[in-house]
Design a protein around this motif. Structure first.
Motif, PDB file in Angstrom:
ATOM      1  N   ALA A 264      -1.369   9.723   1.809  1.00  0.00           N
ATOM      2  CA  ALA A 264      -2.040   8.441   1.582  1.00  0.00           C
ATOM      3  C   ALA A 264      -2.096   7.679   2.900  1.00  0.00           C
ATOM      4  O   ALA A 264      -1.074   7.517   3.574  1.00  0.00           O
ATOM      5  CB  ALA A 264      -1.301   7.621   0.524  1.00  0.00           C
ATOM      6  N   PHE A 265      -3.291   7.218   3.241  1.00  0.00           N
ATOM      7  CA  PHE A 265      -3.500   6.473   4.486  1.00  0.00           C
ATOM      8  C   PHE A 265      -4.217   5.151   4.185  1.00  0.00           C
ATOM      9  O   PHE A 265      -5.216   4.806   4.820  1.00  0.00           O
ATOM     10  CB  PHE A 265      -4.311   7.322   5.471  1.00  0.00           C
ATOM     11  CG  PHE A 265      -3.654   8.638   5.814  1.00  0.00           C
ATOM     12  CD1 PHE A 265      -2.637   8.707   6.749  1.00  0.00           C
ATOM     13  CD2 PHE A 265      -4.047   9.803   5.171  1.00  0.00           C
ATOM     14  CE1 PHE A 265      -2.023   9.917   7.055  1.00  0.00           C
ATOM     15  CE2 PHE A 265      -3.445  11.013   5.465  1.00  0.00           C
ATOM     16  CZ  PHE A 265      -2.429  11.080   6.411  1.00  0.00           C
ATOM     17  N   VAL A 266      -3.695   4.432   3.191  1.00  0.00           N
ATOM     18  CA  VAL A 266      -4.331   3.198   2.749  1.00  0.00           C
ATOM     19  C   VAL A 266      -4.205   2.104   3.811  1.00  0.00           C
ATOM     20  O   VAL A 266      -5.149   1.331   4.033  1.00  0.00           O
ATOM     21  CB  VAL A 266      -3.725   2.725   1.414  1.00  0.00           C
ATOM     22  CG1 VAL A 266      -4.420   1.458   0.928  1.00  0.00           C
ATOM     23  CG2 VAL A 266      -3.838   3.828   0.368  1.00  0.00           C
ATOM     24  N   LYS A 267      -3.065   2.021   4.452  1.00  0.00           N
ATOM     25  CA  LYS A 267      -2.892   1.006   5.509  1.00  0.00           C
ATOM     26  C   LYS A 267      -3.939   1.192   6.598  1.00  0.00           C
ATOM     27  O   LYS A 267      -4.529   0.217   7.097  1.00  0.00           O
ATOM     28  CB  LYS A 267      -1.486   1.093   6.101  1.00  0.00           C
ATOM     29  CG  LYS A 267      -0.367   0.646   5.172  1.00  0.00           C
ATOM     30  CD  LYS A 267       0.980   0.773   5.862  1.00  0.00           C
ATOM     31  CE  LYS A 267       2.117   0.142   5.043  1.00  0.00           C
ATOM     32  NZ  LYS A 267       2.359   0.861   3.774  1.00  0.00           N
ATOM     33  N   GLU A 268      -4.192   2.455   6.962  1.00  0.00           N
ATOM     34  CA  GLU A 268      -5.191   2.741   7.989  1.00  0.00           C
ATOM     35  C   GLU A 268      -6.593   2.342   7.513  1.00  0.00           C
ATOM     36  O   GLU A 268      -7.408   1.846   8.301  1.00  0.00           O
ATOM     37  CB  GLU A 268      -5.159   4.219   8.361  1.00  0.00           C
ATOM     38  CG  GLU A 268      -3.904   4.656   9.104  1.00  0.00           C
ATOM     39  CD  GLU A 268      -2.697   4.935   8.212  1.00  0.00           C
ATOM     40  OE1 GLU A 268      -1.688   5.442   8.725  1.00  0.00           O
ATOM     41  OE2 GLU A 268      -2.769   4.639   6.988  1.00  0.00           O
TER      42      GLU A 268
ATOM     43  N   ALA B  90       0.822  -1.212   0.000  1.00  0.00           N
ATOM     44  CA  ALA B  90       0.000   0.000   0.000  1.00  0.00           C
ATOM     45  C   ALA B  90       0.858   1.265   0.000  1.00  0.00           C
ATOM     46  O   ALA B  90       1.897   1.332   0.656  1.00  0.00           O
ATOM     47  CB  ALA B  90      -0.911   0.010   1.227  1.00  0.00           C
ATOM     48  N   PRO B  91       0.428   2.297  -0.729  1.00  0.00           N
ATOM     49  CA  PRO B  91       1.124   3.586  -0.680  1.00  0.00           C
ATOM     50  C   PRO B  91       0.886   4.268   0.660  1.00  0.00           C
ATOM     51  O   PRO B  91      -0.151   4.085   1.294  1.00  0.00           O
ATOM     52  CB  PRO B  91       0.474   4.379  -1.817  1.00  0.00           C
ATOM     53  CG  PRO B  91      -0.890   3.783  -1.961  1.00  0.00           C
ATOM     54  CD  PRO B  91      -0.739   2.324  -1.625  1.00  0.00           C
ATOM     55  N   SER B  92       1.857   5.058   1.074  1.00  0.00           N
ATOM     56  CA  SER B  92       1.705   5.825   2.314  1.00  0.00           C
ATOM     57  C   SER B  92       2.492   7.122   2.188  1.00  0.00           C
ATOM     58  O   SER B  92       3.449   7.219   1.413  1.00  0.00           O
ATOM     59  CB  SER B  92       2.190   5.022   3.532  1.00  0.00           C
ATOM     60  OG  SER B  92       3.569   4.725   3.417  1.00  0.00           O
TER      61      SER B  92
END
Length: 833
Positions: free
Chosen positions: A455-459, A432-434
């Protein structure tokens, strides 16, 4: 900001009109003496008109005018805001033609006193055609013996970039159609059922060490996938009415972008922008097909001029299938290297896009750009080509290129997770991008890659996993219960989410109310008013004292972004913030002039400007009166030099009515704005019938600050349904031999209905502000599409295994035959089946 408006639900000013039927769409308008237009459409996929005899039609009582290609203005060069000359595309789309390049392309139009008379006149017209070679499958056109969709070739040539150090050209080169065919080696590979990687593809870029990435990989997958071509199928067709009055043309139409449609009409009809009035109070959906209206509106405009009467052109559903735009289907081949932990070490990707017959669409290249962002491959090479075909015109459909990119990539990632023994959420989390994640090809003088603002894809994945109870559902996935089996799927999706540099405009009048001008199109997203709540919040004006004017460019609207690419909520909250701060500054200055002290001694809240810590002040109504007395910049007689000339004209017309807030968004932005969605789905499949249902769906959005929760939820779930439609049934079907459409209506094209919706649907948002915009908001219109499509795709393979599909939509016959054969059975590359 005093009273909190941003982030709160509210009753939008258009709601009551919509639910009571008072809202007026283009088809609802009437004008005295109005005529009705009907179209004559080409029955051929590609032909040349050799003779037209309309004498019998013109002799029919009630027929007033006939419009043909010869009545259209020639394609004209244009000058952009930077003074750069843009050369006309002489091979681009036109409203009427003498060489139709798809079945259903309009040849001529008749205006008569009613539609029955116009239709009868159409029947009386004698027309002869010379049939020309045609092709409806892009891969057929790439074969050495394949036909070209256009007489000049089968793809748009992309000129190479200027040499390092060379000055940029004064004008971009004129678009040019050329021919490209497969090499013998590529043809051999295609005949074996595998998409060639196309070494000479016109769209090509790379970064990183691809060879090293594959050497480091613990697993390499080489997969092919085909995405469907789908119509936009807006509930409102592209009906338009037009008339001329005092040298101005008045156009009533559906558009996503009210202000920006003026320039489209001006360019198409060859009249100055100041002589164009666009009225679009309500639009019944666009999804990218009506970003600045539609070129077909030229027909009633020119018929009205020729007949010297207003003309209404109502478009039928079948006509809308032809002229209403569609998403390009993409055939993709992805060779992907994975490390043991699931990290993508290398991606070699080739996309062949079905471009339709006209202007080159960006979907093909976007499949690579989006993959580079969403999955962060350490090294990547992309090659692609947008092939011209004799099928209806394509245009951007929600998440153009992005939906296709995710549909190409997500099944590969799910397959890799199964082979590596990695959890499906975990493999997406590690890729995932961050933060300021890089994406796309190297570019510019320094050959640097772009990066996102945040980018907060992990969250989003973590929150979705908890809300969806992923671990609990995963434990039951793949287990049979009689003839039923369940599967769970997860997918990530991303797209552009904002632009910069537009204008805000409003007036605080002596009645104390805030009168806001909105150039945003009103097409169901509520951004037409949502964005402007920022201005009201800055000034402490309650929403019931705000009046928003929209939908009519004669009512002095500001220059506004086009509502495409999910940019509106980002771009226009910035503009609204700039205008709000401009008005706040003027209020503070007026208070200091009248009450003493410095401007920064004062604050603005609760409909007043007053000294900090208490003390003297004045109401906004009083300040508006003082602004009129002071004149100059305070009441709009002096305007900022950097606002767009469109806004300047509108502000000039409003000058002297009160305190004016007017400003261009000049806020800095470090990076490109992108939004993200993580989608989760559970399906249940009957292995005896192939029928499946979606039991549950959840989407978690990373879109920055939530501006209007109810509207956000509607966008997330509505666009998720659009994506789900691509997986469960929506597609075009064309006859390869005759080049004609076999699916021309809703019930043929299979857009999803309420019966197809998941039994449970839910959404959530992280509500983490984007650091590169003053309000913190990013757009949401597009990222949910890919998430919806791919979460369901991945849930199907989770339930049944990897040998079910290589294309979408996934239908029950595909499931049954593949289960029986133990491998995918549907034609792997053929278009429109």
């Amino acid at each position: 900001m005093a009273e909190k408006l941003v982030g709160q639900n509210y009753t939008t000013p258009d709601l009551i009109a919509k639910v009571t039927g008072q809202s007026k769409y283009a088809e609802d308008f009437r004008a005295e003496g109005m005529l009705f237009a009907k179209l004559l459409l080409s029955p051929h996929p590609h032909a040349r008109v050799t003779r037209i005899d309309s004498s019998a039609a013109m002799a029919l009582p009630g027929v007033k005018a006939i419009l043909t290609f010869d009545d259209l203005p020639a394609a004209a060069d244009a000058v952009n805001d930077n003074g750069q000359l843009i050369l006309a595309n002489i091979d681009g789309e036109v409203a009427l033609t003498k060489e139709p390049v798809y079945q259903g392309q309009p040849i001529l139009a008749v205006a008569a006193v009613d539609e029955t008379t116009a239709a009868e006149a159409i029947e009386r017209i004698e027309i002869e055609y010379e049939a020309l070679p045609f092709v409806v499958d892009p891969l057929v056109s790439l074969r050495p013996d394949g036909a070209n969709a256009r007489t000049k070739g089968n793809y748009w040539f992309i000129p190479p970039p200027a040499a390092p150090g060379a000055p940029p050209p004064q004008s971009p080169p004129r678009p040019e159609i050329r021919e490209m065919k497969w090499t013998p080696a590529e043809l051999t590979e295609a005949d074996a059922g595998r998409l060639p990687m196309m070494e000479g593809a016109p769209e090509a870029w790379a970064y990183g060490d691809l060879e090293a990435g594959f050497k480091e990989a613990a697993l390499v997958l080489d997969e092919t996938f085909v995405t469907p071509d789908t119509s936009h199928q807006t509930l409102e067709t592209r009906t338009a009415m037009a008339y001329w009055q005092n040298g101005k043309v008045h156009v009533y139409t559906g558009t996503q972008s009210t202000a920006q449609t003026v320039l489209g009409v001006s360019r198409w009809v060859s009249v100055p922008p100041e002589d164009v009035v666009v009225v679009s109070e309500y639009t019944g959906g666009g999804f990218g097909s009506k970003i600045t209206g539609a070129i077909s509106l030229v027909i009633p405009v020119l018929l009205a001029k020729k007949a010297n009467a207003p003309v209404m052109m109502r478009i039928t559903r079948e006509e809308e299938h032809y002229i209403g735009r569609g998403r390009p289907g993409v055939r993709g081949r992805m060779k992907v290297g994975f490390a043991k932990d699931g990290r993508i070490t290398a991606l070699d990707m080739c996309s062949v896009s079905d471009n339709g017959p006209f202007e080159r669409q960006g979907d093909c290249n976007n499949t690579g750009v989006i993959a580079s962002l969403a999955y962060q491959p350490q090294a990547m090479r992309f090659r692609g080509i947008s092939v011209l075909t004799n099928t209806p015109p394509r245009g951007p459909q929600s998440q153009p290129g992005g939906t296709q990119s995710h549909m190409l990539m997500e099944p590969v990632i799910s397959k890799a997770a199964r082979q590596l023994g990695i959890d499906q959420v975990a493999i997406r989390r590690i890729n995932a991008p961050s933060g300021k994640a890089l994406f796309g090809p190297p570019g510019g003088p320094k050959k640097e890659r772009q990066y996102v603002t945040s980018a907060f894809v992990k969250e989003a994945l973590d929150k979705g996993s908890d809300l969806f109870k992923w671990e609990e559902r995963k434990a039951q996935s793949g287990k049979r219960d009689g003839t039923k089996v369940r599967g769970v799927g997860v997918a990530v999706s991303t797209y552009s989410a904002g632009s910069t540099g537009y204008d805000g405009l409003f007036v605080i009048k002596p009645d104390g109310r805030l009168y806001i001008q909105s150039g945003i199109g009103n097409h169901g997203t509520e951004s037409v008013t949502d964005c402007h709540r920022v201005s009201a919040e800055i000034l402490g004006v309650p929403w019931d004292k705000v009046v928003v004017t929209w939908g009519d460019t004669a009512k002095n609207l500001p220059w506004t972004c086009n509502s495409g690419g999910s940019q509106t909520i980002h771009a226009m909250t910035r503009a609204a913030h700039a205008a709000g701060m401009d008005a706040k500054k003027k209020l503070q200055e007026i208070a200091a002039k009248d009450l003493g002290g410095r401007p920064d001694d004062y604050e603005v809240a609760n409909e007043r400007v007053f000294r900090k810590g208490g003390g003297s002040g004045m109401t906004l109504a009083k300040a508006a009166q003082r602004a009129i007395a002071l004149g100059g910049a305070y009441d709009g007689h002096e305007l900022p030099k950097d606002i767009n000339k469109f806004t300047t004209a509108s502000a000039t017309a409003l000058a002297g009515q009160g305190l004016m807030g007017v400003a261009k968004d000049n806020y800095p932005r470090d990076g490109q704005s992108r939004s993200f969605v993580a989608g989760f789905a559970e399906v249940e499949i009957d292995v005896e019938t192939g029928k499946y249902s979606i039991l549950d769906y959840l989407a978690v959005a990373d879109v920055g600050t939530v501006v209007h929760p109810r509207a956000l939820g509607g966008q997330i779930l509505g666009r998720s349904m659009l994506g789900i439609g691509h997986t469960i049934g929506q597609k075009w079907v064309y006859d390869q031999q005759y080049g004609v459409a076999l699916a021309r209506r809703f019930h043929h094209n299979r857009p999803p209905t309420i019966l197809d919706a998941p039994e449970q649907m839910a959404w959530a948002a992280l509500d983490i502000p984007d650091p590169e915009t003053p309000v913190g908001a990013r757009g949401i219109g597009e990222p949910p599409v890919g998430a919806g499509a791919c979460a369901v795709l991945n849930a199907i393979s989770d339930a049944l295994g990897d040998n079910i599909y290589q294309r979408a939509p996934v239908t029950l016959d595909m499931i049954l035959t593949s289960l029986e054969a133990g491998k995918p059975t549907i034609e792997p590359l053929t278009a429109h089946i």
